[in-house]
Design an enzyme around this catalytic site. Structure first.
Site, PDB file in Angstrom:
ATOM      1  N   SER A 149       0.830  -1.202   0.000  1.00 26.43           N
ATOM      2  CA  SER A 149       0.000   0.000   0.000  1.00 26.43           C
ATOM      3  C   SER A 149       0.864   1.250   0.000  1.00 26.43           C
ATOM      4  CB  SER A 149      -0.943  -0.007   1.196  1.00 26.43           C
ATOM      5  OG  SER A 149      -0.204  -0.127   2.386  1.00 26.43           O
ATOM      6  N   HIS A 187      -3.270  -3.878  -5.140  1.00 28.20           N
ATOM      7  CA  HIS A 187      -3.485  -3.379  -3.778  1.00 28.20           C
ATOM      8  C   HIS A 187      -4.852  -3.824  -3.272  1.00 28.20           C
ATOM      9  CE1 HIS A 187      -4.184   0.241  -0.924  1.00 28.20           C
ATOM     10  NE2 HIS A 187      -3.738  -0.797  -0.272  1.00 28.20           N
ATOM     11  N   GLU A 222      -7.013  -2.229  -6.236  1.00 33.29           N
ATOM     12  CA  GLU A 222      -6.338  -1.294  -7.138  1.00 33.29           C
ATOM     13  C   GLU A 222      -5.274  -2.066  -7.918  1.00 33.29           C
ATOM     14  OE1 GLU A 222      -6.271   3.093  -5.246  1.00 33.29           O
ATOM     15  OE2 GLU A 222      -5.140   1.651  -4.066  1.00 33.29           O
ATOM     16  N   ASN A 254      -5.814   5.547  -0.883  1.00 32.64           N
ATOM     17  CA  ASN A 254      -5.140   6.109   0.286  1.00 32.64           C
ATOM     18  C   ASN A 254      -4.779   7.572   0.076  1.00 32.64           C
ATOM     19  OD1 ASN A 254      -5.405   3.790   1.697  1.00 32.64           O
ATOM     20  ND2 ASN A 254      -3.306   3.080   1.381  1.00 32.64           N
TER      21      ASN A 254
END
Ligand code: CAA
Length: 715
Positions: free
Chosen positions: A437, A458, A470, A508
């Site tokens: 991440s 991800h 992702e 994120n």
């Protein structure tokens, strides 16, 4: 016995078998059967032929010609063009009339269901005399309209309670839950479940028996419930009250559709059908033009677009993943392995020592066990499922894998080392993916000789529940590697979004400024409860401070640090996480965070946190201001991600936020929401916040430019 087709229609084929008309539905040029005005006209022609008993038929069967799909409901595309409630109401009336004509046919009609029967599809089945379903994994029945902000508008709110009872009907309508044939049969929604190869034969036989009076049709009552206890005075009223309380608790009033479903059913279940249908159509009309419904319909189409395979250069193929290895048997690795095995992939789960491997394997097997129970897999399927997951301490078998997912500890040197090992052991074509991440995929690609096969995948935690992955695309990645990753994500039942290899990727990255602002608010003395409550009232599943405790302060701190290094020039930053970690607080996982925990249960806010941060909690600003301060930076960052090419379309940005962290679906995602609020309004608000609190609120150039030009993200 069987005879040939007597004639051919565009979507509805007419075949005759033993005096029974077999109508085979196969809407041309569409991947699934959907109901539309054109199809309705074809149905009407077929009904006229049935009424005339053409070819001497005495009964009919409705089958689908599309494998895996019986009828997927009304054509959702039609709803997007509706602007006035009356138009939507008319559409519903039109669908209801078709169902009424089906129900009034002078010959019995058997629904022979193989594949999904959803929405208008199931409503059509409810208007048939008898329902037989094939026992296949794809056969599922449900009324998902609520998930589109609608109610079943083709008679479902009326015929379903009259067929299976009010309580069961509400359960299906309020949740959109899809039933497998066995569960549907338990509820009386289908009359028989049979193996797929004999579906047609049994359906034809039942149709004949119905025509001959050897079997009674199973029809919804004219009014009231077929369930005895529901006819006791006051019983349904109680069911409705309980259901309403639950809806309010779960949706916090953000979704009008479930409340409207309760209202319509409550008022009409015991009234004549025709009256109920009028109410239903009116309610459908009102819901179809609500902003909530439009946002949810947008999400349906945006997620389909996100799932489209990326284009490949001519002649290039991306194989599907049949075998894979997951390296690192921690919590994430075990989850990835289990979910992959559930979806038919043969998985080797690898770790370096037997103890860690054993733990990971146990976690993965628990997940498989839960899955097998949920799906009620027969023993031979369970055995196959568990056999697909094998542990290993070495890279044996890697040569046959199409994909490796690395999920070792989040340390760049360790990961680079693993990637070099993987390259040595894998076939030259194996795609190497990292589930990181925080680490740039480019740093891992550099470590190997063939960087074109390195991508990021991800996953979000817990893997078995989170619907998004992702697919991180470093500049070196070959299109075939990206396509393989994308297809793999779909194959395991999740939604992929392709994201550039930039700090924080997409999800994120946009969460960063939101969490940051929450910490700054806290440091300025806003109570934790007020911060979280403002976010939840806006529609987010949890507040930002709760999110930090759930994710883990260390994980959030690391992710925040990456973003700060990359984009730190935007002004104020909070160091609250570092200070709390210095006090040994990691969040829920160690029972100490912003909140107190007792035996795993969360208690209240830990007042010690304020002392550690040197703040005195005081009065909170009004909720709308808190919401603006939390959410506008997130929206702004989403636009910046689009501007910088991290994502390639607003669709991807909306899906990433909704599926990645629960951005309120009724707001349609950041870009959809920006359009609804109006870009110039948002820019003005951000400018005001910039004046008051600093540069971190400055609207990004793309947002400003689009606002000035009076544009939107969606046409
Ligand atoms: N209307 C329009 N298009 C639809 C559709 C529908 N009801 N259902 C599926 N599609 C389209 C999808 O958009 C997709 O199109 P593209 O290939 O162009 O992207 C295509 O059919 C295939 O769909 P999926 O990729 O989703 O395929 P899948 O095999 O994964 O799933 C499905 C198939 C289970 C049917 C899934 O598409 C689905 O859940 N569809 C929606 C079902 C639904 O919500 N029905 C209720 C409609 S509202 C209603 O019926 C109102 C009423 O009461 C009258």
């Amino acid at each position: 016995m069987a005879t040939a087709a007597a004639s051919q229609a565009a979507a509805l084929r007419w075949e005759v078998e033993d005096g029974v008309a077999v109508l085979v539905l196969d809407v041309p040029g569409r991947p699934v059967n959907v109901l539309s005005p054109e199809l309705t006209r074809e149905f009407e022609r077929a009904l006229e032929r049935l009424a005339r008993r053409e070819d001497g038929v005495r009964a009919a069967v409705l089958l689908s010609g599309k494998p895996g799909v019986w009828i997927a409901g009304a054509d959702i595309d039609l709803f997007r063009t509706l602007t006035r409630p009356e138009e939507a109401e008319a559409l519903s009336r039109h669908a209801q009339e078709l169902m009424n004509r089906l129900a009034a046919l002078p010959v019995p009609l058997v629904a022979a269901i193989e594949g999904v029967a959803l929405g208008g599809g199931l409503e059509l089945a409810l208007a048939c005399s008898y329902r037989v379903a094939a026992d296949t994994p794809k056969t599922r029945l449900g009324l998902p309209e609520v998930q589109l902000g609608l109610l079943p508008g083709a008679g479902g709110t009326q015929r379903l309670p009259r067929l299976i009872g009010v309580r069961s009907a509400l359960d299906l309508m309020l949740t959109g839950r899809q039933l497998d044939p066995r569960r549907a049969s338990k509820l009386g929604l289908v009359d028989e479940v049979v193996p797929a190869p004999i579906l047609r034969r049994i359906a034809v036989q039942r149709a004949r028996e119905l025509a001959d009076g050897q079997r009674a049709p199973h029809l919804p009552r004219e009014r009231g419930s077929p369930v005895a206890w529901e006819r006791v005075p006051g019983a349904v009223a109680l069911v409705l009250r309980q259901a309403r309380a639950q809806v309010v608790r779960q949706t916090k009033g953000h979704y009008p559709a479930p409340l409207r479903i309760l209202e319509v059913v409550g008022r009409t279940w015991n009234r004549p059908l025709a009256e109920g249908l009028r109410e239903e159509a009116r309610a459908f009309g009102a819901l179809a033009v609500t902003p909530e419904s439009r946002a949810l319909v947008h999400i349906f189409f945006a997620s389909n677009r996100a799932k489209e395979d990326p284009p490949l250069p001519p002649g290039v193929r991306a194989p599907t993943v049949q075998r894979m290895m997951v390296v690192g048997a921690g919590f994430m690795g075990a989850g990835i392995a289990a979910v992959s095995a559930q979806n038919g992939i043969r998985v080797r789960l690898k770790d370096v020592n037997a103890e860690a491997l054993g733990r990971g394997l146990r976690t993965a097997r628990q997940l498989l066990e839960a899955y097998a129970q949920r799906r009620r897999l027969p023993r031979w399927e369970r055995t196959k499922l568990f056999d697909r997951l094998q542990p290993t301490l070495r890279y044996n078998g890697l040569r046959h894998a199409e994909l490796v997912v690395e999920a070792v500890f989040e340390d760049v040197e360790l990961k680079r080392h693993v990637f070099r090992e993987l390259e040595a052991a894998a076939a030259p074509t194996t795609v190497l993916a990292s589930n990181t991440s925080t680490i740039p995929i480019a740093r891992l690609a550099e470590a190997v000789q063939r960087p074109e096969r390195v991508i990021g995948l991800h996953f979000f935690s817990p893997v078995e529940r989170m619907p998004l992955v992702e697919v991180i695309v470093p500049s070196t990645a070959a299109p075939a590697a990206v396509a393989l990753g994308h297809r793999y994500v779909k194959a395991i039942g999740k939604t992929p979004i392709r994201v550039a290899d930039r700090p924080g990727f997409y999800v994120n990255r946009i969460l960063g400024p939101y969490v940051q602002e929450a910490l700054l608010l806290l440091e300025s003395g806003v109570p934790i409860e007020a911060i979280d409550a403002a976010a939840v009232a806006w529609g987010l599943p949890v507040g930002p401070i709760t999110l930090l405790d759930e994710v883990g302060l260390d994980v959030a701190q690391k992710s925040g640090e990456i973003l700060r290094q990359a984009f730190g020039d935007r002004g104020a930053a909070s160091d609250a996480l570092a200070r709390l970690m210095a006090d040994g607080r990691l969040g829920r996982k160690n029972g100490r965070g912003f909140f107190r925990y007792e035996a795993g249960k969360r208690r209240g806010v830990d007042a010690e946190v304020y002392r550690l941060l040197g703040v005195q909690p005081g009065a909170a600003p009004p909720t709308p201001e808190l919401q603006d301060r939390l959410v506008l930076p997130l929206l702004n960052e989403a636009v910046r991600a689009l501007e910088e090419g991290v994502i390639d379309s607003p669709d991807v940005g909306d899906i990433g936020a909704v599926f990645g962290f629960g951005f309120p679906p009724f707001r349609g995602g950041p870009f959809w929401h920006l359009d609804q609020v109006g870009l110039s309004t948002v820019v003005a608000r951000l400018e005001e916040l910039t004046r008051r609190f600093g540069r971190r609120f400055e609207p990004t150039a793309l947002l400003r430019a689009k606002a000035e030009r009076g544009e939107r993200f969606y046409a």
